[in-house]
Design a protein around this motif. Structure first.
Motif, PDB file in Angstrom:
ATOM      1  N   LEU A 154     -11.554   9.624  -7.526  1.00  0.00           N
ATOM      2  CA  LEU A 154     -11.359   9.907  -6.103  1.00  0.00           C
ATOM      3  C   LEU A 154     -11.599  11.388  -5.823  1.00  0.00           C
ATOM      4  O   LEU A 154     -12.282  11.744  -4.862  1.00  0.00           O
ATOM      5  N   ARG A 155     -11.067  12.253  -6.674  1.00  0.00           N
ATOM      6  CA  ARG A 155     -11.250  13.691  -6.478  1.00  0.00           C
ATOM      7  C   ARG A 155     -12.728  14.068  -6.586  1.00  0.00           C
ATOM      8  O   ARG A 155     -13.230  14.858  -5.778  1.00  0.00           O
ATOM      9  N   CYS A 156     -13.434  13.519  -7.554  1.00  0.00           N
ATOM     10  CA  CYS A 156     -14.873  13.802  -7.698  1.00  0.00           C
ATOM     11  C   CYS A 156     -15.641  13.378  -6.453  1.00  0.00           C
ATOM     12  O   CYS A 156     -16.553  14.086  -6.001  1.00  0.00           O
ATOM     13  N   ALA A 157     -15.285  12.240  -5.884  1.00  0.00           N
ATOM     14  CA  ALA A 157     -15.950  11.772  -4.664  1.00  0.00           C
ATOM     15  C   ALA A 157     -15.653  12.711  -3.500  1.00  0.00           C
ATOM     16  O   ALA A 157     -16.552  13.032  -2.709  1.00  0.00           O
ATOM     17  N   ALA A 158     -14.413  13.158  -3.385  1.00  0.00           N
ATOM     18  CA  ALA A 158     -14.056  14.094  -2.318  1.00  0.00           C
ATOM     19  C   ALA A 158     -14.866  15.377  -2.459  1.00  0.00           C
ATOM     20  O   ALA A 158     -15.427  15.889  -1.476  1.00  0.00           O
ATOM     21  N   ILE A 159     -14.959  15.897  -3.676  1.00  0.00           N
ATOM     22  CA  ILE A 159     -15.718  17.120  -3.929  1.00  0.00           C
ATOM     23  C   ILE A 159     -17.191  16.923  -3.573  1.00  0.00           C
ATOM     24  O   ILE A 159     -17.817  17.798  -2.979  1.00  0.00           O
ATOM     25  N   SER A 160     -17.735  15.754  -3.896  1.00  0.00           N
ATOM     26  CA  SER A 160     -19.148  15.501  -3.592  1.00  0.00           C
ATOM     27  C   SER A 160     -19.410  15.450  -2.082  1.00  0.00           C
ATOM     28  O   SER A 160     -20.544  15.635  -1.643  1.00  0.00           O
ATOM     29  N   HIS A 161     -18.350  15.212  -1.295  1.00  0.00           N
ATOM     30  CA  HIS A 161     -18.470  15.217   0.164  1.00  0.00           C
ATOM     31  C   HIS A 161     -18.092  16.576   0.764  1.00  0.00           C
ATOM     32  O   HIS A 161     -18.010  16.721   1.989  1.00  0.00           O
ATOM     33  N   GLY A 162     -17.811  17.565  -0.091  1.00  0.00           N
ATOM     34  CA  GLY A 162     -17.480  18.899   0.395  1.00  0.00           C
ATOM     35  C   GLY A 162     -16.006  19.138   0.629  1.00  0.00           C
ATOM     36  O   GLY A 162     -15.631  20.084   1.324  1.00  0.00           O
ATOM     37  N   TYR A 163     -15.147  18.290   0.073  1.00  0.00           N
ATOM     38  CA  TYR A 163     -13.700  18.400   0.270  1.00  0.00           C
ATOM     39  C   TYR A 163     -12.999  18.449  -1.080  1.00  0.00           C
ATOM     40  O   TYR A 163     -13.558  18.083  -2.105  1.00  0.00           O
ATOM     41  N   MET A 203       0.858  -1.170   0.000  1.00  0.00           N
ATOM     42  CA  MET A 203       0.000   0.000   0.000  1.00  0.00           C
ATOM     43  C   MET A 203       0.902   1.230   0.000  1.00  0.00           C
ATOM     44  O   MET A 203       1.852   1.321   0.756  1.00  0.00           O
ATOM     45  N   SER A 204       0.555   2.175  -0.860  1.00  0.00           N
ATOM     46  CA  SER A 204       1.300   3.428  -0.873  1.00  0.00           C
ATOM     47  C   SER A 204       0.580   4.458  -0.021  1.00  0.00           C
ATOM     48  O   SER A 204      -0.642   4.407   0.138  1.00  0.00           O
ATOM     49  N   ARG A 205       1.340   5.373   0.549  1.00  0.00           N
ATOM     50  CA  ARG A 205       0.773   6.433   1.388  1.00  0.00           C
ATOM     51  C   ARG A 205       1.615   7.686   1.190  1.00  0.00           C
ATOM     52  O   ARG A 205       2.820   7.661   1.395  1.00  0.00           O
ATOM     53  N   TYR A 206       0.955   8.783   0.813  1.00  0.00           N
ATOM     54  CA  TYR A 206       1.631  10.057   0.621  1.00  0.00           C
ATOM     55  C   TYR A 206       0.850  11.143   1.343  1.00  0.00           C
ATOM     56  O   TYR A 206      -0.380  11.152   1.315  1.00  0.00           O
ATOM     57  N   THR A 207       1.565  12.062   1.969  1.00  0.00           N
ATOM     58  CA  THR A 207       0.933  13.152   2.698  1.00  0.00           C
ATOM     59  C   THR A 207       0.591  14.294   1.744  1.00  0.00           C
ATOM     60  O   THR A 207       1.431  14.718   0.946  1.00  0.00           O
ATOM     61  N   ILE A 208      -0.663  14.748   1.831  1.00  0.00           N
ATOM     62  CA  ILE A 208      -1.129  15.871   1.026  1.00  0.00           C
ATOM     63  C   ILE A 208      -1.985  16.777   1.907  1.00  0.00           C
ATOM     64  O   ILE A 208      -2.212  16.478   3.082  1.00  0.00           O
ATOM     65  N   THR A 209      -2.489  17.855   1.341  1.00  0.00           N
ATOM     66  CA  THR A 209      -3.411  18.752   2.041  1.00  0.00           C
ATOM     67  C   THR A 209      -4.813  18.580   1.471  1.00  0.00           C
ATOM     68  O   THR A 209      -4.989  18.581   0.256  1.00  0.00           O
ATOM     69  N   VAL A 210      -5.775  18.422   2.365  1.00  0.00           N
ATOM     70  CA  VAL A 210      -7.190  18.345   1.985  1.00  0.00           C
ATOM     71  C   VAL A 210      -7.892  19.521   2.646  1.00  0.00           C
ATOM     72  O   VAL A 210      -7.648  19.822   3.813  1.00  0.00           O
ATOM     73  N   MET A 245      -5.565  19.559  -2.552  1.00  0.00           N
ATOM     74  CA  MET A 245      -4.817  20.549  -3.312  1.00  0.00           C
ATOM     75  C   MET A 245      -4.322  19.896  -4.599  1.00  0.00           C
ATOM     76  O   MET A 245      -4.129  18.691  -4.630  1.00  0.00           O
ATOM     77  N   PRO A 246      -4.116  20.648  -5.657  1.00  0.00           N
ATOM     78  CA  PRO A 246      -3.639  20.001  -6.884  1.00  0.00           C
ATOM     79  C   PRO A 246      -2.398  19.155  -6.607  1.00  0.00           C
ATOM     80  O   PRO A 246      -1.462  19.607  -5.955  1.00  0.00           O
ATOM     81  N   LEU A 247      -2.444  17.916  -7.084  1.00  0.00           N
ATOM     82  CA  LEU A 247      -1.302  17.025  -6.908  1.00  0.00           C
ATOM     83  C   LEU A 247      -0.201  17.441  -7.869  1.00  0.00           C
ATOM     84  O   LEU A 247      -0.468  17.788  -9.017  1.00  0.00           O
ATOM     85  N   SER A 248       1.024  17.369  -7.403  1.00  0.00           N
ATOM     86  CA  SER A 248       2.139  17.655  -8.298  1.00  0.00           C
ATOM     87  C   SER A 248       2.196  16.556  -9.354  1.00  0.00           C
ATOM     88  O   SER A 248       1.764  15.418  -9.105  1.00  0.00           O
ATOM     89  N   PRO A 249       2.712  16.857 -10.536  1.00  0.00           N
ATOM     90  CA  PRO A 249       2.852  15.811 -11.555  1.00  0.00           C
ATOM     91  C   PRO A 249       3.685  14.628 -11.044  1.00  0.00           C
ATOM     92  O   PRO A 249       3.387  13.485 -11.356  1.00  0.00           O
ATOM     93  N   LYS A 250       4.687  14.912 -10.215  1.00  0.00           N
ATOM     94  CA  LYS A 250       5.533  13.844  -9.675  1.00  0.00           C
ATOM     95  C   LYS A 250       4.729  12.910  -8.759  1.00  0.00           C
ATOM     96  O   LYS A 250       4.826  11.689  -8.869  1.00  0.00           O
ATOM     97  N   LEU A 251       3.913  13.477  -7.881  1.00  0.00           N
ATOM     98  CA  LEU A 251       3.102  12.653  -6.983  1.00  0.00           C
ATOM     99  C   LEU A 251       2.034  11.895  -7.762  1.00  0.00           C
ATOM    100  O   LEU A 251       1.800  10.707  -7.517  1.00  0.00           O
TER     101      LEU A 251
END
Length: 113
Positions: free
Chosen positions: A63-72, A1-8, A75-81
């Motif tokens: 995944l992003r569409c689902a987050a938006i539908s929940h009100g979240y 499983m991969s895990r990366y820290t981002i801002t929501v 932040m734009p993911l970097s191309p590298k991430l």
């Protein structure tokens, strides 16, 4: 499983909040991307947890569409991430890394301008 820290960021109980320690990744056994953010104050469970069942989100856009539908939103993911996440999924499925249209787009984004 991969895990990366981002801002929501999102609206929680009518307050705009952000979680700079949110986690995005790919879960090979469930064959889905996932997002966890906003730790619950009383439990260890995240307040936002998407991608908890088989093939829930097969693309980052899903995944992003689902987050938006929940009100979240994350932040734009970097191309590298974004490329790392696509590679994680490809590695888990045994396919060549960065194949298909999305892979071609990511390669173009990573080229120097």
């Amino acid at each position: 499983m991969s895990r990366y820290t981002i801002t929501v960021a999102g609206t929680v109980t009518r307050q705009i909040r952000s979680d700079p320690d949110a986690v995005i990744g790919y879960d090979p056994p469930l064959r889905t991307y996932f997002l966890q953010a906003f730790p619950h104050e009383e439990t260890d469970e995240p307040g936002l947890w998407l991608g908890t069942h088989d093939r829930a989100f097969e693309t980052l856009e899903d995944l992003r569409c689902a987050a938006i539908s929940h009100g979240y939103d994350f932040m734009p993911l970097s191309p590298k991430l974004a490329a790392k996440l696509v590679d994680d999924k490809a590695a888990a499925s045994g396919r060549p890394e960065r194949d298909g249209i999305l892979g071609q787009l990511l390669k173009q984004l990573n080229q120097p301008r």
